[in-house]
Structure formats: structure tokens, C-alpha cells
Design a protein around this motif. Sequence first.
Motif, PDB file in Angstrom:
ATOM      1  N   TYR A  11       0.830  -1.203   0.000  1.00  0.00           N
ATOM      2  CA  TYR A  11       0.000   0.000   0.000  1.00  0.00           C
ATOM      3  C   TYR A  11       0.869   1.260   0.000  1.00  0.00           C
ATOM      4  N   MET A  12       2.041   1.202   0.591  1.00  0.00           N
ATOM      5  CA  MET A  12       2.927   2.364   0.559  1.00  0.00           C
ATOM      6  C   MET A  12       3.422   2.633  -0.856  1.00  0.00           C
ATOM      7  N   ILE A  13       3.804   1.571  -1.545  1.00  0.00           N
ATOM      8  CA  ILE A  13       4.263   1.712  -2.924  1.00  0.00           C
ATOM      9  C   ILE A  13       3.115   2.201  -3.804  1.00  0.00           C
ATOM     10  N   SER A  14       1.941   1.642  -3.604  1.00  0.00           N
ATOM     11  CA  SER A  14       0.759   2.069  -4.342  1.00  0.00           C
ATOM     12  C   SER A  14       0.471   3.547  -4.070  1.00  0.00           C
ATOM     13  N   GLY A  15       0.609   3.961  -2.820  1.00  0.00           N
ATOM     14  CA  GLY A  15       0.403   5.354  -2.461  1.00  0.00           C
ATOM     15  C   GLY A  15       1.397   6.279  -3.140  1.00  0.00           C
ATOM     16  N   TYR A  16       2.626   5.813  -3.280  1.00  0.00           N
ATOM     17  CA  TYR A  16       3.646   6.575  -4.003  1.00  0.00           C
ATOM     18  C   TYR A  16       3.166   6.836  -5.429  1.00  0.00           C
ATOM     19  N   ASP A  72      -4.582   4.737  -1.359  1.00  0.00           N
ATOM     20  CA  ASP A  72      -3.366   4.360  -0.640  1.00  0.00           C
ATOM     21  C   ASP A  72      -2.485   5.588  -0.383  1.00  0.00           C
ATOM     22  N   ALA A  73      -2.513   6.541  -1.305  1.00  0.00           N
ATOM     23  CA  ALA A  73      -1.749   7.777  -1.106  1.00  0.00           C
ATOM     24  C   ALA A  73      -2.221   8.501   0.146  1.00  0.00           C
ATOM     25  N   LEU A  74      -3.528   8.512   0.377  1.00  0.00           N
ATOM     26  CA  LEU A  74      -4.051   9.154   1.577  1.00  0.00           C
ATOM     27  C   LEU A  74      -3.522   8.480   2.838  1.00  0.00           C
ATOM     28  N   LEU A  75      -3.455   7.159   2.824  1.00  0.00           N
ATOM     29  CA  LEU A  75      -2.927   6.422   3.976  1.00  0.00           C
ATOM     30  C   LEU A  75      -1.462   6.778   4.234  1.00  0.00           C
ATOM     31  N   VAL A  76      -0.677   6.777   3.172  1.00  0.00           N
ATOM     32  CA  VAL A  76       0.761   7.041   3.308  1.00  0.00           C
ATOM     33  C   VAL A  76       1.007   8.488   3.722  1.00  0.00           C
ATOM     34  N   LEU A  77       0.307   9.416   3.090  1.00  0.00           N
ATOM     35  CA  LEU A  77       0.519  10.829   3.409  1.00  0.00           C
ATOM     36  C   LEU A  77       0.225  11.112   4.874  1.00  0.00           C
TER      37      LEU A  77
END
Length: 98
Positions: A11-16, A72-77
Motif C-alpha cells: 500500500y505504501m508503494i501504491s500510495g507513491y 493508498d496515497a491518503l494512507l501514506v501521506l
Amino acid sequence: MPLEIEDSYRYMISGYFGVMEMDTYPLKEYVLQDIKEYITEYMKQNPSSHFQLEEEVEKIKDTYSTKTKLQDALLVLNQLEKPPVDLIILIKRRLEKR
């Protein structure tokens, strides 16, 4: 059911990649660098011996939907030390339009 370490990586990579989709955000490159550093540090602290990074990156890039990447970007941010609130708002607006 707890997240596996590999799922967290994904999910971090997807968020990137989700942040990469935000071409209208002028500071995107700085945020991408922050996310990359966050992922690298997370992987050092939470190693996985059987995660094939290069293969997973290609798979995520090619198969995850834009909607998933943005979510996923929202999660990582939100995990960054100083999350860019303006970018989070832009992503939420884009998701609402989908």
C-alpha cells in the motif's frame, strides 16, 4: 486480521504511485521524495526476506487502479511527519469526482 509486512509495503508503494498521479500539485516531487524515504526507512525497520521489491513495484504500477493508488496515497501521506494537507484535500476531491 492484521496487515502483513508485505501488504504494508504494497500500500505504501501504491500510495507513491497515487501521488505520482497528481500532476496538478506543484510540490509533487518533494512529497514523492519524502514518501520514498519513509518507505525505505520502514523497510529497514521491518524487513521481509521474501518480498521481491522490483517485481512488486511493476505489478502495482501496472495492475492497481488509479482509485486504489489515490486511496493508498491518503494512507501514506497521513503517516508522514508533516503531511501536506493541501495535497490530501486535492486527492480527496479527485476521489469524490470518480
